[in-house]
Design an enzyme around this catalytic site. Structure first.
Site, PDB file in Angstrom:
ATOM      1  N   ILE A  18       0.827  -1.205   0.000  1.00 45.54           N
ATOM      2  CA  ILE A  18       0.000   0.000   0.000  1.00 45.54           C
ATOM      3  C   ILE A  18       0.857   1.249   0.000  1.00 45.54           C
ATOM      4  CG2 ILE A  18      -1.625   1.351   1.389  1.00 45.54           C
ATOM      5  CD1 ILE A  18      -2.928  -1.283   2.239  1.00 45.54           C
ATOM      6  N   ASP A  60      13.018   4.163  10.635  1.00 44.93           N
ATOM      7  CA  ASP A  60      12.378   3.196  11.515  1.00 44.93           C
ATOM      8  C   ASP A  60      11.363   3.981  12.341  1.00 44.93           C
ATOM      9  OD1 ASP A  60      11.592   1.432  13.522  1.00 44.93           O
ATOM     10  OD2 ASP A  60      13.582   0.547  13.736  1.00 44.93           O
ATOM     11  N   TYR A 158      -2.987  -6.749  16.655  1.00 46.84           N
ATOM     12  CA  TYR A 158      -3.180  -5.984  15.426  1.00 46.84           C
ATOM     13  C   TYR A 158      -4.481  -5.178  15.502  1.00 46.84           C
ATOM     14  CZ  TYR A 158      -3.582  -4.901  10.453  1.00 46.84           C
ATOM     15  OH  TYR A 158      -3.711  -4.242   9.248  1.00 46.84           O
ATOM     16  N   LYS A 162      -4.760  -1.018  15.629  1.00 50.95           N
ATOM     17  CA  LYS A 162      -5.442  -0.276  14.565  1.00 50.95           C
ATOM     18  C   LYS A 162      -6.646   0.499  15.100  1.00 50.95           C
ATOM     19  CE  LYS A 162      -2.793  -1.248  11.064  1.00 50.95           C
ATOM     20  NZ  LYS A 162      -2.022  -0.180  10.385  1.00 50.95           N
ATOM     21  N   ILE A 193      -6.555  -6.278   1.477  1.00 50.12           N
ATOM     22  CA  ILE A 193      -5.875  -5.686   0.323  1.00 50.12           C
ATOM     23  C   ILE A 193      -4.703  -6.586  -0.024  1.00 50.12           C
ATOM     24  CG2 ILE A 193      -4.735  -3.653  -0.611  1.00 50.12           C
ATOM     25  CD1 ILE A 193      -7.657  -3.182   0.201  1.00 50.12           C
TER      26      ILE A 193
END
Length: 265
Positions: A18, A60, A158, A162, A193
Site C-alpha cells: 500500500i 524506523d 493488530y 489499529k 488488500i
C-alpha cells in the site's frame, strides 16, 4: 492541473504494498515524495522507479531519534512537509508466529505490534504537525484497518493497535483545529488488500488460490482489494478537494462492514 502539484509528501512503509502504491499515486499527481522504510534495498528500488520526483530515506518509525533526524533533513532540503502518510505496520505474523489470540498471545509480540503500528503513528503525527506548523496547513493520513473497527479473535494485538490509530487520528484532528492550524488528519480503513503482508497467511503453490477465496468469502464483492484502490483514497484526502474533511474515517472493504454478505445470484 495535477491534484497534488507542488506538494511534498512523506510516506512510511513505502517500499512495497500500500505504501508503494500511495507513493506512486502521489508522484503521478504532481507531488515530490520521500519514500521511507527500514528495507533499504526495496525502498531504494521503489524510489528509483518513481524517478526524479521521489527519493528514499531510511526511517524506523519506532525510533523518535530517526523521526527527528528525518524531519530536520526534509525541512532543510525542501522545506515543510505538506502531506504525511503513516502507513508502516505489521500484523505480528511476519516471523511465522501464529498465536495472537487474547488468551495465548505473548506480551512480547503484543508490544512489538503496538510499537510499530501505534507508537509509529504517534511519532509520525507528532513530527508531521511540527513540520507543518510553519505553513499552518497540511494533511496527515493514518492507515488504520477494518480490524480497527471490529474485533479480530486471532489477531488481538493488530486489531487493538489499529483501533488506537483510529482514535488517535480524531485526537490529532481536534488538536490541530484547536491550535488554529489547517492541518487535517484522517484515517483509511482497508480490509483485505492484496499485499505482501498477506503472504504468510496465504502461502504459495496450489493452495494459495483456495486460501484467497476463503479469506474473502464473507466480502460482498468476493475479491481482495488492490493497493491502487487504497492509494486513490489517499490522493483524495491529501488533496485540497478534501479541505473540509478532518477526523474522518474511510473504509475500503468491498462492502464487508455494510451489514451482511451479499451472495451472488
Amino acid at each position: 492541473m495535477k491534484r497534488l502539484a507542488g506538494k511534498s509528501a512523506l510516506v512510511t512503509g513505502a517500499a512495497r504494498g500500500i505504501g508503494a502504491a500511495i507513493a506512486r499515486a502521489f508522484v503521478e499527481q504532481g507531488a515530490f515524495v520521500f519514500v521511507t522504510d527500514i528495507d533499504d534495498a526495496a525502498g531504494e528500488q521503489t524510489a528509483s522507479r518513481l524517478g526524479s520526483s521521489a527519493t528514499y530515506l531510511h526511517l524506523d518509525v519506532r525510533e523518535e531519534s530517526e523521526w527527528l533526524a528525518t524531519i530536520e533533513h526534509i525541512d532543510q532540503a525542501r522545506g515543510p512537509l505538506d502531506i504525511v502518510v503513516n502507513n508502516a505496520g505489521i500484523t505480528g505474523f511476519e516471523r511465522g508466529e501464529h498465536v495472537h489470540d487474547p488468551e495465548r498471545a505473548s506480551l512480547e509480540s503484543w508490544r512489538e505490534v503496538h510499537r510499530t503500528n501505534l507508537d509509529g503513528v504517534f511519532l509520525g503525527c507528532k513530527y508531521a504537525i511540527r513540520s507543518m506548523r510553519p505553513k499552518r496547513a497540511g494533511a496527515i493520513i493514518n492507515i488504520s484497518s477494518r480490524s480497527g473497527l471490529v474485533g479480530i479473535p486471532g489477531a488481538a494485538a493488530y486489531a487493538s493497535s489499529k483501533a488506537a490509530v483510529r482514535n488517535h487520528t480524531k485526537t490529532v484532528a481536534l488538536y490541530c483545529a484547536e491550535q488554529g492550524l489547517n492541518v487535517r488528519c484522517n484515517s483509511i480503513h482497508p480490509a483485505a488488500i492484496l499485499t505482501p503482508m498477506w503472504d504468510p497467511m496465504l502461502g504459495t503453490g496450489a493452495e494459495r488460490e483456495q486460501r484467497m477465496k476463503e479469506f474473502v468469502s464473507d466480502t460482498p464483492v468476493r475479491r481482495f482489494g488492490m493497493p491502487e484502490e487504497v492509494a486513490a483514497v489517499a490522493v483524495l484526502l491529501a488533496s485540497d478537494e478534501a479541505a473540509y474533511m478532518t477526523g474522518s474515517e474511510l473504509s475500503i472493504d468491498g462492502g464487508l462492514l455494510a451489514g451482511s454478505a451479499a451472495a451472488p445470484r
